[in-house]
Design a protein around this motif. Structure first.
Motif, PDB file in Angstrom:
ATOM      1  N   ASP A 202      18.703  -6.144  14.203  1.00  0.00           N
ATOM      2  CA  ASP A 202      19.093  -6.350  12.808  1.00  0.00           C
ATOM      3  C   ASP A 202      19.666  -7.749  12.609  1.00  0.00           C
ATOM      4  OD1 ASP A 202      18.551  -3.540  12.045  1.00  0.00           O
ATOM      5  OD2 ASP A 202      20.264  -3.131  13.357  1.00  0.00           O
ATOM      6  N   MET A 203      20.445  -8.227  13.575  1.00  0.00           N
ATOM      7  CA  MET A 203      20.979  -9.597  13.493  1.00  0.00           C
ATOM      8  C   MET A 203      19.843 -10.605  13.498  1.00  0.00           C
ATOM      9  SD  MET A 203      24.166  -9.509  16.155  1.00  0.00           S
ATOM     10  CE  MET A 203      25.152  -8.017  16.347  1.00  0.00           C
ATOM     11  N   SER A 204      18.864 -10.380  14.367  1.00  0.00           N
ATOM     12  CA  SER A 204      17.741 -11.304  14.472  1.00  0.00           C
ATOM     13  C   SER A 204      16.953 -11.358  13.173  1.00  0.00           C
ATOM     14  CB  SER A 204      16.830 -10.887  15.633  1.00  0.00           C
ATOM     15  OG  SER A 204      15.762 -11.788  15.775  1.00  0.00           O
ATOM     16  N   ALA A 205      16.697 -10.206  12.576  1.00  0.00           N
ATOM     17  CA  ALA A 205      15.972 -10.171  11.308  1.00  0.00           C
ATOM     18  C   ALA A 205      16.763 -10.872  10.207  1.00  0.00           C
ATOM     19  CB  ALA A 205      15.682  -8.733  10.910  1.00  0.00           C
ATOM     20  N   TRP A 206      18.054 -10.639  10.169  1.00  0.00           N
ATOM     21  CA  TRP A 206      18.897 -11.240   9.130  1.00  0.00           C
ATOM     22  C   TRP A 206      18.781 -12.762   9.123  1.00  0.00           C
ATOM     23  CZ3 TRP A 206      22.972 -14.638  10.018  1.00  0.00           C
ATOM     24  CH2 TRP A 206      23.718 -14.993   8.888  1.00  0.00           C
ATOM     25  N   GLY A 207      18.709 -13.385  10.299  1.00  0.00           N
ATOM     26  CA  GLY A 207      18.675 -14.844  10.371  1.00  0.00           C
ATOM     27  C   GLY A 207      17.576 -15.451   9.528  1.00  0.00           C
ATOM     28  N   TRP A 208      16.368 -14.875   9.595  1.00  0.00           N
ATOM     29  CA  TRP A 208      15.270 -15.425   8.797  1.00  0.00           C
ATOM     30  C   TRP A 208      15.181 -14.804   7.410  1.00  0.00           C
ATOM     31  CZ3 TRP A 208      12.710 -19.629   8.323  1.00  0.00           C
ATOM     32  CH2 TRP A 208      12.565 -20.470   9.428  1.00  0.00           C
ATOM     33  N   LEU A 209      15.551 -13.544   7.255  1.00  0.00           N
ATOM     34  CA  LEU A 209      15.523 -12.949   5.916  1.00  0.00           C
ATOM     35  C   LEU A 209      16.477 -13.669   4.978  1.00  0.00           C
ATOM     36  CD1 LEU A 209      15.349  -9.134   6.767  1.00  0.00           C
ATOM     37  CD2 LEU A 209      13.475 -10.659   6.069  1.00  0.00           C
ATOM     38  N   ASP A 210      17.491 -14.290   5.537  1.00  0.00           N
ATOM     39  CA  ASP A 210      18.426 -15.058   4.724  1.00  0.00           C
ATOM     40  C   ASP A 210      17.737 -16.238   4.043  1.00  0.00           C
ATOM     41  OD1 ASP A 210      21.119 -15.530   3.791  1.00  0.00           O
ATOM     42  OD2 ASP A 210      21.259 -17.195   5.209  1.00  0.00           O
ATOM     43  N   ARG A 211      16.588 -16.643   4.534  1.00  0.00           N
ATOM     44  CA  ARG A 211      15.827 -17.754   3.944  1.00  0.00           C
ATOM     45  C   ARG A 211      14.598 -17.252   3.187  1.00  0.00           C
ATOM     46  NH1 ARG A 211      17.611 -22.658   6.205  1.00  0.00           N
ATOM     47  NH2 ARG A 211      19.698 -22.257   7.008  1.00  0.00           N
ATOM     48  N   ALA A 212      14.610 -16.007   2.754  1.00  0.00           N
ATOM     49  CA  ALA A 212      13.432 -15.426   2.106  1.00  0.00           C
ATOM     50  C   ALA A 212      12.997 -16.207   0.877  1.00  0.00           C
ATOM     51  CB  ALA A 212      13.695 -13.969   1.730  1.00  0.00           C
ATOM     52  N   SER A 213      13.933 -16.770   0.137  1.00  0.00           N
ATOM     53  CA  SER A 213      13.563 -17.499  -1.071  1.00  0.00           C
ATOM     54  C   SER A 213      12.784 -18.771  -0.755  1.00  0.00           C
ATOM     55  CB  SER A 213      14.811 -17.851  -1.885  1.00  0.00           C
ATOM     56  OG  SER A 213      15.675 -18.710  -1.155  1.00  0.00           O
ATOM     57  N   ARG A 214      12.970 -19.319   0.435  1.00  0.00           N
ATOM     58  CA  ARG A 214      12.186 -20.490   0.846  1.00  0.00           C
ATOM     59  C   ARG A 214      10.867 -20.061   1.485  1.00  0.00           C
ATOM     60  NH1 ARG A 214      13.989 -25.361   0.662  1.00  0.00           N
ATOM     61  NH2 ARG A 214      12.985 -26.159   2.563  1.00  0.00           N
ATOM     62  N   VAL A 215      10.893 -18.954   2.219  1.00  0.00           N
ATOM     63  CA  VAL A 215       9.666 -18.444   2.841  1.00  0.00           C
ATOM     64  C   VAL A 215       8.672 -18.024   1.762  1.00  0.00           C
ATOM     65  CG1 VAL A 215       8.698 -16.630   4.313  1.00  0.00           C
ATOM     66  CG2 VAL A 215      10.886 -17.695   4.918  1.00  0.00           C
ATOM     67  N   LEU A 216       9.138 -17.298   0.760  1.00  0.00           N
ATOM     68  CA  LEU A 216       8.293 -16.831  -0.336  1.00  0.00           C
ATOM     69  C   LEU A 216       8.580 -17.698  -1.561  1.00  0.00           C
ATOM     70  CD1 LEU A 216       8.497 -12.966   0.176  1.00  0.00           C
ATOM     71  CD2 LEU A 216       7.018 -14.644   1.284  1.00  0.00           C
ATOM     72  N   LYS A 217       8.239 -18.950  -1.443  1.00  0.00           N
ATOM     73  CA  LYS A 217       8.535 -19.940  -2.478  1.00  0.00           C
ATOM     74  C   LYS A 217       8.041 -19.491  -3.846  1.00  0.00           C
ATOM     75  CE  LYS A 217       7.526 -24.779  -3.684  1.00  0.00           C
ATOM     76  NZ  LYS A 217       6.771 -25.987  -3.298  1.00  0.00           N
ATOM     77  N   GLY A 218       8.919 -19.634  -4.850  1.00  0.00           N
ATOM     78  CA  GLY A 218       8.537 -19.320  -6.218  1.00  0.00           C
ATOM     79  C   GLY A 218       8.786 -17.893  -6.643  1.00  0.00           C
ATOM     80  N   ALA A 219       9.110 -17.010  -5.692  1.00  0.00           N
ATOM     81  CA  ALA A 219       9.359 -15.612  -6.041  1.00  0.00           C
ATOM     82  C   ALA A 219      10.734 -15.471  -6.677  1.00  0.00           C
ATOM     83  CB  ALA A 219       9.268 -14.736  -4.799  1.00  0.00           C
ATOM     84  N   GLU A 220      10.786 -14.875  -7.848  1.00  0.00           N
ATOM     85  CA  GLU A 220      12.077 -14.672  -8.524  1.00  0.00           C
ATOM     86  C   GLU A 220      12.991 -13.802  -7.686  1.00  0.00           C
ATOM     87  OE1 GLU A 220      13.821 -12.916 -12.763  1.00  0.00           O
ATOM     88  OE2 GLU A 220      11.695 -13.426 -12.577  1.00  0.00           O
ATOM     89  N   ASP A 221      12.434 -12.738  -7.115  1.00  0.00           N
ATOM     90  CA  ASP A 221      13.147 -11.886  -6.160  1.00  0.00           C
ATOM     91  C   ASP A 221      12.240 -11.740  -4.948  1.00  0.00           C
ATOM     92  OD1 ASP A 221      14.382  -9.993  -4.594  1.00  0.00           O
ATOM     93  OD2 ASP A 221      14.377  -8.399  -6.103  1.00  0.00           O
ATOM     94  N   PRO A 222      12.490 -12.471  -3.865  1.00  0.00           N
ATOM     95  CA  PRO A 222      11.577 -12.436  -2.726  1.00  0.00           C
ATOM     96  C   PRO A 222      11.468 -11.066  -2.066  1.00  0.00           C
ATOM     97  CG  PRO A 222      13.593 -13.591  -2.159  1.00  0.00           C
ATOM     98  CD  PRO A 222      13.623 -13.383  -3.637  1.00  0.00           C
ATOM     99  N   PHE A 223      12.429 -10.190  -2.312  1.00  0.00           N
ATOM    100  CA  PHE A 223      12.383  -8.856  -1.719  1.00  0.00           C
ATOM    101  C   PHE A 223      11.845  -7.792  -2.677  1.00  0.00           C
ATOM    102  CE2 PHE A 223      16.045 -10.651   0.837  1.00  0.00           C
ATOM    103  CZ  PHE A 223      15.332 -10.744   2.018  1.00  0.00           C
ATOM    104  N   ALA A 224      11.349  -8.208  -3.828  1.00  0.00           N
ATOM    105  CA  ALA A 224      10.912  -7.235  -4.832  1.00  0.00           C
ATOM    106  C   ALA A 224       9.864  -6.266  -4.293  1.00  0.00           C
ATOM    107  CB  ALA A 224      10.367  -7.965  -6.061  1.00  0.00           C
ATOM    108  N   ALA A 225       8.954  -6.780  -3.483  1.00  0.00           N
ATOM    109  CA  ALA A 225       7.887  -5.930  -2.937  1.00  0.00           C
ATOM    110  C   ALA A 225       8.288  -5.257  -1.629  1.00  0.00           C
ATOM    111  CB  ALA A 225       6.619  -6.754  -2.719  1.00  0.00           C
ATOM    112  N   TYR A 226       9.514  -5.529  -1.172  1.00  0.00           N
ATOM    113  CA  TYR A 226       9.953  -5.032   0.134  1.00  0.00           C
ATOM    114  C   TYR A 226      11.340  -4.386   0.013  1.00  0.00           C
ATOM    115  CZ  TYR A 226       6.479  -8.646   1.015  1.00  0.00           C
ATOM    116  OH  TYR A 226       5.348  -9.442   0.954  1.00  0.00           O
ATOM    117  N   PRO A 227      11.422  -3.242  -0.649  1.00  0.00           N
ATOM    118  CA  PRO A 227      12.734  -2.638  -0.919  1.00  0.00           C
ATOM    119  C   PRO A 227      13.514  -2.253   0.336  1.00  0.00           C
ATOM    120  CG  PRO A 227      10.951  -1.095  -1.431  1.00  0.00           C
ATOM    121  CD  PRO A 227      10.318  -2.427  -1.198  1.00  0.00           C
ATOM    122  N   ASN A 228      12.805  -1.881   1.387  1.00  0.00           N
ATOM    123  CA  ASN A 228      13.512  -1.500   2.616  1.00  0.00           C
ATOM    124  C   ASN A 228      14.086  -2.732   3.320  1.00  0.00           C
ATOM    125  OD1 ASN A 228      12.828   1.322   2.354  1.00  0.00           O
ATOM    126  ND2 ASN A 228      10.756   0.749   2.949  1.00  0.00           N
TER     127      ASN A 228
END
Length: 234
Positions: free
Chosen positions: A161-187
Motif C-alpha cells: 500500500d505504501m508503494s502504491a501510494w508513492g505513485w498514486l500521489d502523482r495521478a494528476s500528472r500521470v493522467l494529465k488533463g483529468a479533472e478527477d484522475p481517480f474517477a474511473a478507478y473508485p477502488n
C-alpha cells in the motif's frame, strides 16, 4: 541509524513514509537530481545505477554497515528488519507479486507517462498514447484487484500500500488533463485516500522541506535527469 538519500519524487516518498510509519531513526542526505548529484562518484558507491532513493543502514546484517538501493528493495529490507508492514506469512507470495507489479509496471509506466506528456518534445504522439494507455491499464488492474478489499494484500496495511501510494500521489500528472484522475478507478481512490489520511503521510511530506532543491528546468537539469539523451562527455 539509517542514512536516507532523498529527492522529493515518488519513489523516495515511499521510503520516507515507511521510515515515519515505523518510527526509525534516520538522517536525510539530499541528492539534488536536477543538479546531477546522483551521478557523482560518492553517490554511485551507494547506488551504482545513480538513482534515488538509497539508504545506508549503519546497523545492517551482522552489525555491519550496508547499502540498499531501489525503493522496493528498501521497503522489503526495512520491513524485514523491523518486522512491520509485511502482512502475515501466508500473504508473502501475494505481497511479493504485487510489489513486483508496482515496481515493474505501475511505477515505471506512470513515470514514462509523466515524461512524455510533460517533458518530452511535442509530436511524439505514439509514445504519449502508449505510456498513457499503459498507465491507465495498470490503474485498472489494481482497481479490479481492490474490489471488495481494503488493502492490496491481506487484511492489513503493508508496504504494498505504501508503494502504491508513492505513485498514486502523482495521478494528476500521470493522467494529465483529468479533472478527477481517480474517477474511473473508485477502488484506487479509496485506497489512496485511506493511506493519504494517515498521520505518517503528513510527516513524510515534510521530509526534505528544509532543503532548497533546484526547481528550474534548464539545460543542466535536462542533462542531469536524461543523460542518455546526450552524447557521452569526452
Amino acid at each position: 541509524m539509517i542514512r536516507f538519500y532523498f529527492h522529493p519524487t515518488p519513489n523516495p516518498a515511499k521510503v520516507a513514509l515507511f521510515l515515519e510509519e515505523a518510527g526509525l531513526a534516520y538522517e536525510i542526505i539530499p541528492v539534488d537530481t536536477s543538479k546531477g548529484e546522483q551521478h557523482l562518484p560518492a553517490f554511485r558507491t551507494i547506488n551504482p545505477n545513480g538513482k534515488v532513493p538509497a539508504i545506508v543502514d549503519t546497523d545492517g546484517p551482522g552489525g555491519k554497515e550496508t547499502r540498499v538501493f531501489d525503493s522496493t528493495a528498501i521497503l522489503i529490507y526495512l520491513g524485514e528488519k523491523t518486522g512491520k508492514f509485511l502482512g502475515s506469512p501466508e500473504d508473502r507470495p501475494e505481497l511479493l507479486s504485487w510489489l513486483m507489479f508496482l515496481a515493474s509496471g505501475l511505477g515505471p509506466f506512470s513515470g514514462q507517462a509523466v515524461h512524455f506528456q510533460h517533458a518530452a518534445p511535442e509530436g511524439l504522439d505514439y509514445a504519449v498514447n502508449r505510456y498513457r494507455r499503459e498507465a491507465e491499464r495498470h490503474y485498472q488492474v489494481l482497481d479490479d484487484h481492490l474490489e471488495g478489499r481494503s488493502f492490496i494484500v491481506g487484511s492489513d496495511y503493508t508496504i504494498a500500500d505504501m508503494s502504491a501510494w508513492g505513485w498514486l500521489d502523482r495521478a494528476s500528472r500521470v493522467l494529465k488533463g483529468a479533472e478527477d484522475p481517480f474517477a474511473a478507478y473508485p477502488n484506487l481512490k479509496r485506497l489512496f485516500e485511506m493511506v493519504d489520511a494517515r498521520p505518517a503521510v503528513a510527516r513524510s511530506r515534510e521530509v526534505g522541506r528544509d532543503h532548497a532543491f533546484k526547481r528550474v528546468n534548464d539545460e543542466e537539469t535536462k542533462r542531469a535527469l536524461f543523460p542518455s539523451n546526450y552524447p557521452p562527455a569526452k
